[in-house]
Scaffold this motif. Structure first.
Motif, PDB file in Angstrom:
ATOM      1  N   VAL A 211       6.513 -10.055 -13.763  1.00 10.89           N
ATOM      2  CA  VAL A 211       5.240  -9.426 -13.160  1.00 10.89           C
ATOM      3  C   VAL A 211       5.685  -8.935 -11.211  1.00 10.89           C
ATOM      4  O   VAL A 211       7.053  -9.327 -11.255  1.00 10.89           O
ATOM      5  CB  VAL A 211       4.995 -11.170 -12.492  1.00 10.89           C
ATOM      6  CG1 VAL A 211       3.828 -11.303 -11.431  1.00 10.89           C
ATOM      7  CG2 VAL A 211       4.578 -11.898 -13.711  1.00 10.89           C
ATOM      8  N   GLU A 212       4.849  -7.716 -11.203  1.00  9.64           N
ATOM      9  CA  GLU A 212       5.572  -7.489  -9.890  1.00  9.64           C
ATOM     10  C   GLU A 212       4.182  -7.601  -9.214  1.00  9.64           C
ATOM     11  O   GLU A 212       2.814  -7.392  -9.238  1.00  9.64           O
ATOM     12  CB  GLU A 212       6.115  -5.649 -10.115  1.00  9.64           C
ATOM     13  CG  GLU A 212       5.175  -5.345 -11.156  1.00  9.64           C
ATOM     14  CD  GLU A 212       5.791  -3.914 -11.052  1.00  9.64           C
ATOM     15  OE1 GLU A 212       7.019  -3.815 -11.651  1.00  9.64           O
ATOM     16  OE2 GLU A 212       5.457  -3.023 -11.190  1.00  9.64           O
ATOM     17  N   VAL A 213       4.894  -7.249  -8.034  1.00 14.37           N
ATOM     18  CA  VAL A 213       3.560  -7.451  -6.540  1.00 14.37           C
ATOM     19  C   VAL A 213       3.066  -5.651  -5.793  1.00 14.37           C
ATOM     20  O   VAL A 213       4.583  -5.863  -4.992  1.00 14.37           O
ATOM     21  CB  VAL A 213       3.707  -8.204  -5.504  1.00 14.37           C
ATOM     22  CG1 VAL A 213       2.289  -8.330  -4.516  1.00 14.37           C
ATOM     23  CG2 VAL A 213       3.442  -9.701  -5.885  1.00 14.37           C
ATOM     24  N   GLN A 214       2.318  -5.034  -5.815  1.00 17.90           N
ATOM     25  CA  GLN A 214       2.487  -3.884  -4.981  1.00 17.90           C
ATOM     26  C   GLN A 214       2.438  -3.991  -3.985  1.00 17.90           C
ATOM     27  O   GLN A 214       1.356  -4.675  -3.284  1.00 17.90           O
ATOM     28  CB  GLN A 214       1.356  -3.400  -6.030  1.00 17.90           C
ATOM     29  CG  GLN A 214       1.255  -1.180  -4.867  1.00 17.90           C
ATOM     30  CD  GLN A 214       2.041  -0.273  -4.945  1.00 17.90           C
ATOM     31  OE1 GLN A 214       2.869  -0.727  -6.003  1.00 17.90           O
ATOM     32  NE2 GLN A 214       3.075   0.017  -4.252  1.00 17.90           N
ATOM     33  N   VAL A 215       3.039  -3.459  -2.737  1.00 23.81           N
ATOM     34  CA  VAL A 215       2.789  -3.557  -1.535  1.00 23.81           C
ATOM     35  C   VAL A 215       2.804  -2.262  -0.512  1.00 23.81           C
ATOM     36  O   VAL A 215       3.191  -1.354  -1.190  1.00 23.81           O
ATOM     37  CB  VAL A 215       3.908  -4.706  -0.428  1.00 23.81           C
ATOM     38  CG1 VAL A 215       3.987  -5.695  -0.849  1.00 23.81           C
ATOM     39  CG2 VAL A 215       5.177  -3.974  -0.749  1.00 23.81           C
ATOM     40  N   LEU A 216       2.081  -2.314   0.721  1.00 29.16           N
ATOM     41  CA  LEU A 216       2.533  -1.478   1.033  1.00 29.16           C
ATOM     42  C   LEU A 216       2.695  -1.719   2.533  1.00 29.16           C
ATOM     43  O   LEU A 216       1.980  -2.817   3.489  1.00 29.16           O
ATOM     44  CB  LEU A 216       0.369  -0.435   1.616  1.00 29.16           C
ATOM     45  CG  LEU A 216       0.429   0.483   0.374  1.00 29.16           C
ATOM     46  CD1 LEU A 216      -0.921   0.853   0.636  1.00 29.16           C
ATOM     47  CD2 LEU A 216       1.865   1.691   0.103  1.00 29.16           C
ATOM     48  N   GLY A 217       3.805  -1.131   3.133  1.00 30.30           N
ATOM     49  CA  GLY A 217       3.868  -1.510   4.790  1.00 30.30           C
ATOM     50  C   GLY A 217       3.252  -1.084   5.782  1.00 30.30           C
ATOM     51  O   GLY A 217       3.779   1.099   5.714  1.00 30.30           O
ATOM     52  N   ASP A 218       3.191  -1.292   6.655  1.00 34.94           N
ATOM     53  CA  ASP A 218       3.206  -0.697   8.040  1.00 34.94           C
ATOM     54  C   ASP A 218       3.799   0.107   8.946  1.00 34.94           C
ATOM     55  O   ASP A 218       4.185   1.313   9.909  1.00 34.94           O
ATOM     56  CB  ASP A 218       1.830  -0.610   9.044  1.00 34.94           C
ATOM     57  CG  ASP A 218       2.217  -1.999   9.655  1.00 34.94           C
ATOM     58  OD1 ASP A 218       3.576  -2.614   9.524  1.00 34.94           O
ATOM     59  OD2 ASP A 218       1.555  -2.510   9.810  1.00 34.94           O
ATOM     60  N   GLY A 219       6.033  -0.588   8.390  1.00 33.25           N
ATOM     61  CA  GLY A 219       7.546  -0.347   9.243  1.00 33.25           C
ATOM     62  C   GLY A 219       6.905  -1.040  10.364  1.00 33.25           C
ATOM     63  O   GLY A 219       8.749  -0.391  10.901  1.00 33.25           O
ATOM     64  N   ARG A 220       6.279  -0.793  10.412  1.00 31.51           N
ATOM     65  CA  ARG A 220       6.238  -2.587  11.881  1.00 31.51           C
ATOM     66  C   ARG A 220       5.777  -4.276  12.057  1.00 31.51           C
ATOM     67  O   ARG A 220       5.789  -4.287  12.527  1.00 31.51           O
ATOM     68  CB  ARG A 220       5.225  -1.859  13.024  1.00 31.51           C
ATOM     69  CG  ARG A 220       5.028  -0.358  13.417  1.00 31.51           C
ATOM     70  CD  ARG A 220       4.600   0.197  14.381  1.00 31.51           C
ATOM     71  NE  ARG A 220       3.243  -0.228  13.766  1.00 31.51           N
ATOM     72  CZ  ARG A 220       2.816   0.711  13.234  1.00 31.51           C
ATOM     73  NH1 ARG A 220       2.900   2.386  13.105  1.00 31.51           N
ATOM     74  NH2 ARG A 220       0.939   0.634  12.808  1.00 31.51           N
ATOM     75  N   GLY A 221       5.944  -4.117  10.589  1.00 31.09           N
ATOM     76  CA  GLY A 221       5.857  -5.439  10.316  1.00 31.09           C
ATOM     77  C   GLY A 221       4.397  -5.869   9.465  1.00 31.09           C
ATOM     78  O   GLY A 221       4.680  -6.932   8.207  1.00 31.09           O
ATOM     79  N   GLY A 222       3.319  -5.062   9.798  1.00 34.10           N
ATOM     80  CA  GLY A 222       2.870  -5.224   8.559  1.00 34.10           C
ATOM     81  C   GLY A 222       3.141  -4.576   7.566  1.00 34.10           C
ATOM     82  O   GLY A 222       3.183  -4.175   7.170  1.00 34.10           O
ATOM     83  N   VAL A 223       2.413  -5.561   6.826  1.00 35.25           N
ATOM     84  CA  VAL A 223       2.502  -6.132   5.039  1.00 35.25           C
ATOM     85  C   VAL A 223       1.498  -6.244   4.484  1.00 35.25           C
ATOM     86  O   VAL A 223       0.935  -6.970   4.525  1.00 35.25           O
ATOM     87  CB  VAL A 223       3.829  -6.483   4.441  1.00 35.25           C
ATOM     88  CG1 VAL A 223       3.794  -6.517   3.443  1.00 35.25           C
ATOM     89  CG2 VAL A 223       4.808  -5.808   4.997  1.00 35.25           C
ATOM     90  N   VAL A 224       0.706  -5.146   3.342  1.00 36.10           N
ATOM     91  CA  VAL A 224      -0.694  -5.357   2.771  1.00 36.10           C
ATOM     92  C   VAL A 224       0.185  -5.537   1.190  1.00 36.10           C
ATOM     93  O   VAL A 224       0.610  -4.697   0.891  1.00 36.10           O
ATOM     94  CB  VAL A 224      -2.039  -5.208   3.035  1.00 36.10           C
ATOM     95  CG1 VAL A 224      -1.692  -3.170   2.782  1.00 36.10           C
ATOM     96  CG2 VAL A 224      -3.021  -5.423   2.351  1.00 36.10           C
ATOM     97  N   VAL A 225      -0.486  -6.672   0.235  1.00 32.97           N
ATOM     98  CA  VAL A 225      -0.484  -7.043  -0.261  1.00 32.97           C
ATOM     99  C   VAL A 225      -1.399  -5.759  -1.575  1.00 32.97           C
ATOM    100  O   VAL A 225      -2.428  -6.330  -1.312  1.00 32.97           O
ATOM    101  CB  VAL A 225      -0.774  -8.741  -1.130  1.00 32.97           C
ATOM    102  CG1 VAL A 225      -0.858  -8.351  -3.017  1.00 32.97           C
ATOM    103  CG2 VAL A 225       0.935  -8.318  -0.592  1.00 32.97           C
ATOM    104  N   VAL A 226      -1.310  -5.093  -2.150  1.00 37.80           N
ATOM    105  CA  VAL A 226      -2.262  -4.704  -3.019  1.00 37.80           C
ATOM    106  C   VAL A 226      -3.073  -5.236  -4.328  1.00 37.80           C
ATOM    107  O   VAL A 226      -4.055  -4.854  -4.453  1.00 37.80           O
ATOM    108  CB  VAL A 226      -1.942  -2.919  -2.700  1.00 37.80           C
ATOM    109  CG1 VAL A 226      -2.747  -2.242  -3.862  1.00 37.80           C
ATOM    110  CG2 VAL A 226      -1.510  -1.804  -2.261  1.00 37.80           C
TER     111      VAL A 226
END
Length: 575
Positions: A211-226
């Motif tokens: 199982v895997e989780v897709q994420v997007l990070g802003d490079g400043r500690g903010g991460v949203v799980v897609v």
């Protein structure tokens, strides 16, 4: 904010086509690069411009950093997208791109170093509270260290490349005697695929789900799980079919894996698209596996159920804007992706390069076809076997399975065997097709493969290597790269020099099952072998393939280690 105007795509095949199309929609110029045999490849035709890398192997071309940077300079690119595989998770490449004043469309070099090194990623996961299995948190010194770990913690164990992913450089050992060869094979394959041979060892969970989780990070500690995906259908550690959202996860499990992914990536100020991979055992045990600091092959299934264009998000984040949303999108319906590889499932997923003589692509509602080839193109032996991805989307999983079955009925590939045969077989398996979803990462090899019939072998195709000739045009020296066939025709050579052997079939000849490089002999010259015994290892399309004796007798080697062979070529005789 950094405005990207021209992107050099440091890759080939399907992902290079995918990135070029995203650039076109964003109003960004795309530049392809190509090895000699890719001179007329689809990714070259789709891009706005193309630069030759002047070589035929991955090491000479798509893994050669100076050549890629020179191509970026020559094309006027101001950014580089690495795709997946090749240099996508190499911190030295990311750093070289940034040092050249270009925008790197991916995680920072520091994040790649800390997460691309599986030992470091494991330590970060532990600190972030993610679940892990017993393992050594640094590269192994030698095979003896892996044996010692297995003695202490028990079997089975998995030896895997510390740098890289995609299932390459990974071997499972279920006895102590198998551990040294698992270490040697994983090291060889890691060097061939990623240019580095360091390996780790961990306890291996039998029959888990992937199982895997897709994420997007802003490079400043903010991460949203897609979103999340299930990628359990694999062979030799490489994924074959993926779906989103992951079926049969309860709310608590989903919340836990999302939280673990977010925590791991936030700890390194992750930037761009990435994937956190975990194993889920039958008893509910979760174990952190690795972080892929790049775009995944299976990203379209998450795009289908969320409506998010992950490549456009990568471009946006690289320009300094951050993700376009901050909360996990609610998934809409269900999506399934089949990797259409030039492999024969009936022969153990044997790589089968060749020419695609004809191609009929499925269509209709909810069907997506991401390809790196068209009819008439070649699947090259020097590179990956992936030729396309068939993605279906429907209101629920049952409807998606029905849509995939219909799309597979429309798909026709003539010229090379493909994994479509595997998909047709797996759709009839209750363990996969029912709502209970009982498939695991070892299920394909244990249950499905024995029932798939072999396909016709691909016909050999001539080498597509280029011969470079310097000429003078208007007082300037210009180098032309021309295929050998063109030069032969121009010189009147035609098929001169070709000879056919009419002596009949040599029953003693041990033939190479696929084109590739013989990396290791497993038995001595003159040794007595039995039918079915493993006698050599072939590196075919970036994967190690065993060569087994076709009959009992005394083996006489015909080629040396390191030699390149064609499919069907005699590598030895067994008298």
């Amino acid at each position: 904010m950094t405005r990207i105007r021209t992107v050099l795509i440091a890759n080939r095949g399907e992902i290079a086509v995918r990135v070029a199309r995203a650039c076109a929609e964003a109003g960004i110029r795309s530049v392809a690069v190509y090895a000699d045999q890719d001179v007329d490849a689809l990714h070259v035709r789709v891009a706005d411009a193309a630069i030759a890398l002047e070589g035929t192997t991955a090491a000479e071309t798509y893994l050669d950093i100076p050549s890629l940077l020179a191509a970026a300079t020559a094309s006027g690119a101001d950014a580089v997208h690495p795709g997946y595989g090749f240099l996508s998770e190499r911190a030295d490449f990311a750093r070289a791109v940034e040092d050249a004043g270009l925008t790197w469309i991916g995680p920072t070099p520091a994040s790649i170093e800390s997460l691309g090194d599986k030992a470091s990623a494991r330590r970060i996961a532990i600190a972030a509270g993610a679940p892990v299995v017993p393992g050594i948190d640094r590269p192994l010194a030698d095979a003896a260290e892996a044996v010692a770990f297995a003695r202490e913690h028990g079997l089975p164990v998995v030896v895997k490349a510390a740098f890289g992913g995609g299932g390459r450089g990974m071997r499972v050992a279920r006895t102590l005697e198998e551990v040294p060869e698992a270490f040697a094979a994983a090291t060889r394959e890691a060097v061939a695929a990623f240019g580095r041979g360091e390996c780790l060892v961990e306890r291996f969970l039998e029959h888990p789900r992937h199982v895997e989780v897709q994420v997007l990070g802003d490079g400043r500690g903010g991460v949203v799980v897609v979103g999340d995906r299930d990628c359990s259908l694999q062979r030799r550690g490489q994924k074959l079919l993926e779906e989103a959202p992951a079926p049969q996860l309860d709310d608590a499990q989903r919340a836990r894996i999302h939280a673990a992914a977010r925590a791991v990536c936030s700890a390194v100020d992750y930037r761009g698209a990435g994937t956190v991979e975990l194993l889920l055992a039958r008893d509910g045990t979760l174990a952190f596996l690795e972080v892929n600091a790049r775009l995944q092959v299976e990203h379209p299934v998450t795009e289908a159920v969320t409506g998010v264009d992950l490549v456009r998000e990568q471009l946006r984040i690289a320009e300094g804007l951050g993700p376009s949303f901050t909360a996990t999108p609610a998934p809409r319906g269900h999506a399934i992706e089949l990797r259409v590889n030039a492999e024969d499932p009936g022969r153990g997923f044997l790589p089968s390069p060749g020419r695609i003589e004809a191609l009929r692509v499925p269509g209709g509602p909810g069907v997506r076809w991401d390809a790196g080839v068209e009819a008439g193109d070649r699947v090259e032996a020097a590179f990956d076997s992936l030729i396309a991805k068939l993605v279906v989307h429907a209101p629920d999983r049952d409807a998606a399975l029905a849509r995939l079955r219909r799309a597979l009925g429309e798909l026709e590939v003539v010229g090379v065997p493909t994994t479509a045969a595997f998909a047709r077989a797996v759709l009839d398996e209750p363990a996969f097709a029912t709502a209970t979803f009982a498939a695991s990462t070892q299920w394909v090899e244990a249950e499905v493969m024995p029932r798939i019939e072999p396909q016709l072998r691909a016909s050999p195709v001539p080498s597509a290597a280029l011969r470079r000739i310097a000429i003078e045009v208007d007082g300037r020296r210009v180098v032309l790269g021309l295929p050998d066939a063109v030069l032969a025709a121009a010189s009147g050579g035609g098929a001169a020099g070709l000879a056919l052997d009419d002596a009949g079939v040599d029953a003693a000849a041990l033939e190479a099952p696929a084109p590739g490089t013989l990396v290791r002999w497993l038995v001595d010259d003159g040794a007595t072998v039995v039918e079915g015994e493993r006698v050599a290892v072939l590196d075919a399309m970036k994967m190690e393939t065993p060569v087994v004796a076709h009959r009992a007798g005394t083996l006489a080697r015909a080629i040396a280690e390191g030699a390149t062979v064609a499919a069907g070529a005699a590598i030895a005789r067994i008298a």
